[in-house]
Design a protein around this motif. Sequence first.
Motif, PDB file in Angstrom:
ATOM      1  N   TYR A   1      31.340  31.695  23.724  1.00  0.00           N
ATOM      2  CA  TYR A   1      31.643  31.862  25.395  1.00  0.00           C
ATOM      3  C   TYR A   1      32.975  32.461  25.305  1.00  0.00           C
ATOM      4  O   TYR A   1      32.917  33.582  26.284  1.00  0.00           O
ATOM      5  N   GLU A   2      33.826  32.231  24.482  1.00  0.00           N
ATOM      6  CA  GLU A   2      35.117  33.025  24.580  1.00  0.00           C
ATOM      7  C   GLU A   2      34.938  34.637  24.376  1.00  0.00           C
ATOM      8  O   GLU A   2      35.657  35.494  24.961  1.00  0.00           O
ATOM      9  N   SER A   3      34.033  34.634  23.544  1.00  0.00           N
ATOM     10  CA  SER A   3      33.513  36.369  22.931  1.00  0.00           C
ATOM     11  C   SER A   3      33.010  36.991  23.936  1.00  0.00           C
ATOM     12  O   SER A   3      33.336  38.057  24.623  1.00  0.00           O
ATOM     13  N   LEU A   4      32.010  36.186  24.617  1.00  0.00           N
ATOM     14  CA  LEU A   4      31.187  36.848  25.865  1.00  0.00           C
ATOM     15  C   LEU A   4      32.472  37.031  27.017  1.00  0.00           C
ATOM     16  O   LEU A   4      32.253  37.987  27.670  1.00  0.00           O
ATOM     17  N   LYS A   5      33.027  36.123  27.390  1.00  0.00           N
ATOM     18  CA  LYS A   5      34.298  36.261  28.371  1.00  0.00           C
ATOM     19  C   LYS A   5      35.054  37.350  28.092  1.00  0.00           C
ATOM     20  O   LYS A   5      35.433  38.251  28.846  1.00  0.00           O
ATOM     21  N   ALA A   6      35.617  37.594  26.894  1.00  0.00           N
ATOM     22  CA  ALA A   6      36.454  38.710  26.460  1.00  0.00           C
ATOM     23  C   ALA A   6      35.601  40.049  26.692  1.00  0.00           C
ATOM     24  O   ALA A   6      36.169  41.051  27.189  1.00  0.00           O
ATOM     25  N   HIS A   7      34.477  40.035  26.435  1.00  0.00           N
ATOM     26  CA  HIS A   7      33.623  41.417  26.575  1.00  0.00           C
ATOM     27  C   HIS A   7      33.578  41.866  28.062  1.00  0.00           C
ATOM     28  O   HIS A   7      33.646  43.009  28.594  1.00  0.00           O
ATOM     29  N   LEU A   8      33.349  40.619  28.770  1.00  0.00           N
ATOM     30  CA  LEU A   8      32.954  40.809  30.114  1.00  0.00           C
ATOM     31  C   LEU A   8      34.217  41.205  31.012  1.00  0.00           C
ATOM     32  O   LEU A   8      34.399  42.135  31.600  1.00  0.00           O
ATOM     33  N   THR A   9      35.463  40.682  30.308  1.00  0.00           N
ATOM     34  CA  THR A   9      36.781  41.057  31.214  1.00  0.00           C
ATOM     35  C   THR A   9      37.250  42.398  30.608  1.00  0.00           C
ATOM     36  O   THR A   9      38.176  43.170  31.174  1.00  0.00           O
ATOM     37  N   LEU A  10      36.590  43.006  29.463  1.00  0.00           N
ATOM     38  CA  LEU A  10      37.000  44.135  29.048  1.00  0.00           C
ATOM     39  C   LEU A  10      35.919  45.410  29.751  1.00  0.00           C
ATOM     40  O   LEU A  10      36.325  46.528  29.565  1.00  0.00           O
ATOM     41  N   SER A  11      34.981  45.065  30.327  1.00  0.00           N
ATOM     42  CA  SER A  11      34.037  46.109  31.038  1.00  0.00           C
ATOM     43  C   SER A  11      34.645  46.379  32.405  1.00  0.00           C
ATOM     44  O   SER A  11      34.430  45.349  33.423  1.00  0.00           O
ATOM     45  N   GLN A  12      34.660  47.409  32.698  1.00  0.00           N
ATOM     46  CA  GLN A  12      34.964  47.961  34.070  1.00  0.00           C
ATOM     47  C   GLN A  12      33.795  47.467  34.932  1.00  0.00           C
ATOM     48  O   GLN A  12      34.222  47.245  36.375  1.00  0.00           O
ATOM     49  N   GLU A  13      32.607  47.555  34.619  1.00  0.00           N
ATOM     50  CA  GLU A  13      31.557  47.099  35.337  1.00  0.00           C
ATOM     51  C   GLU A  13      31.758  45.601  36.041  1.00  0.00           C
ATOM     52  O   GLU A  13      31.178  45.282  37.147  1.00  0.00           O
ATOM     53  N   TYR A  14      32.304  44.729  35.244  1.00  0.00           N
ATOM     54  CA  TYR A  14      32.415  43.320  35.600  1.00  0.00           C
ATOM     55  C   TYR A  14      34.091  43.387  36.062  1.00  0.00           C
ATOM     56  O   TYR A  14      34.050  42.218  36.642  1.00  0.00           O
ATOM     57  N   THR A  15      34.953  44.100  36.449  1.00  0.00           N
ATOM     58  CA  THR A  15      36.115  43.684  36.664  1.00  0.00           C
ATOM     59  C   THR A  15      36.704  44.880  37.798  1.00  0.00           C
ATOM     60  O   THR A  15      37.680  44.455  38.197  1.00  0.00           O
ATOM     61  N   VAL A  16      35.680  45.903  38.024  1.00  0.00           N
ATOM     62  CA  VAL A  16      36.367  46.888  38.997  1.00  0.00           C
ATOM     63  C   VAL A  16      35.605  47.235  40.046  1.00  0.00           C
ATOM     64  O   VAL A  16      34.161  47.277  39.679  1.00  0.00           O
ATOM     65  N   GLU A  17      35.760  46.833  41.228  1.00  0.00           N
ATOM     66  CA  GLU A  17      35.010  47.084  42.353  1.00  0.00           C
ATOM     67  C   GLU A  17      34.785  48.486  42.691  1.00  0.00           C
ATOM     68  O   GLU A  17      35.469  49.132  42.631  1.00  0.00           O
ATOM     69  N   VAL A  18      33.470  48.800  42.899  1.00  0.00           N
ATOM     70  CA  VAL A  18      33.019  50.134  42.950  1.00  0.00           C
ATOM     71  C   VAL A  18      32.945  50.393  44.575  1.00  0.00           C
ATOM     72  O   VAL A  18      32.457  49.837  45.315  1.00  0.00           O
ATOM     73  N   THR A  19      33.946  51.442  45.058  1.00  0.00           N
ATOM     74  CA  THR A  19      33.706  51.725  46.262  1.00  0.00           C
ATOM     75  C   THR A  19      33.272  53.097  46.547  1.00  0.00           C
ATOM     76  O   THR A  19      33.658  53.938  45.569  1.00  0.00           O
ATOM     77  N   THR A  20      32.331  53.430  47.448  1.00  0.00           N
ATOM     78  CA  THR A  20      31.768  54.575  47.750  1.00  0.00           C
ATOM     79  C   THR A  20      32.563  55.316  49.018  1.00  0.00           C
ATOM     80  O   THR A  20      32.785  54.623  49.825  1.00  0.00           O
ATOM     81  N   PRO A  21      33.094  56.432  48.513  1.00  0.00           N
ATOM     82  CA  PRO A  21      33.628  57.233  49.748  1.00  0.00           C
ATOM     83  C   PRO A  21      32.652  57.460  51.061  1.00  0.00           C
ATOM     84  O   PRO A  21      31.550  57.396  51.202  1.00  0.00           O
TER      85      PRO A  21
END
Length: 98
Positions: free
Chosen positions: A78-98
């Motif tokens: 679980y900790e490994s999966l969580k680390a991968h998720l937190t390193l991915s911009q897909e999971y941590t950065v909200e995409v805004t469209t102009p």
Amino acid sequence: MLLNDIKRVLRISEANTAFDTEITDLIEAARHDLFLSGVLSSKVNSDTDPLIKRAVSVYVKANFGYDNPDADRLRMSYESLKAHLTLSQEYTVEVTTP
């Protein structure tokens, strides 16, 4: 519904509701842990995202019941999966469209 998916992972019949409260609490704890670690709320609350489902199911398996001989291995997974998720911009950065 994620509860039924997790019950299948735990090999508990959908008809058996004896553990629903404990499982639901663990699902919410996993989601909250992912959110506190930086995963977007929109991702954390998804019942269809395969990586979120996997992380939640591993968390629940690691923490469900007593005397689980695989608990430490599952927590590390679980900790490994969580680390991968937190390193991915897909999971941590909200995409805004102009």
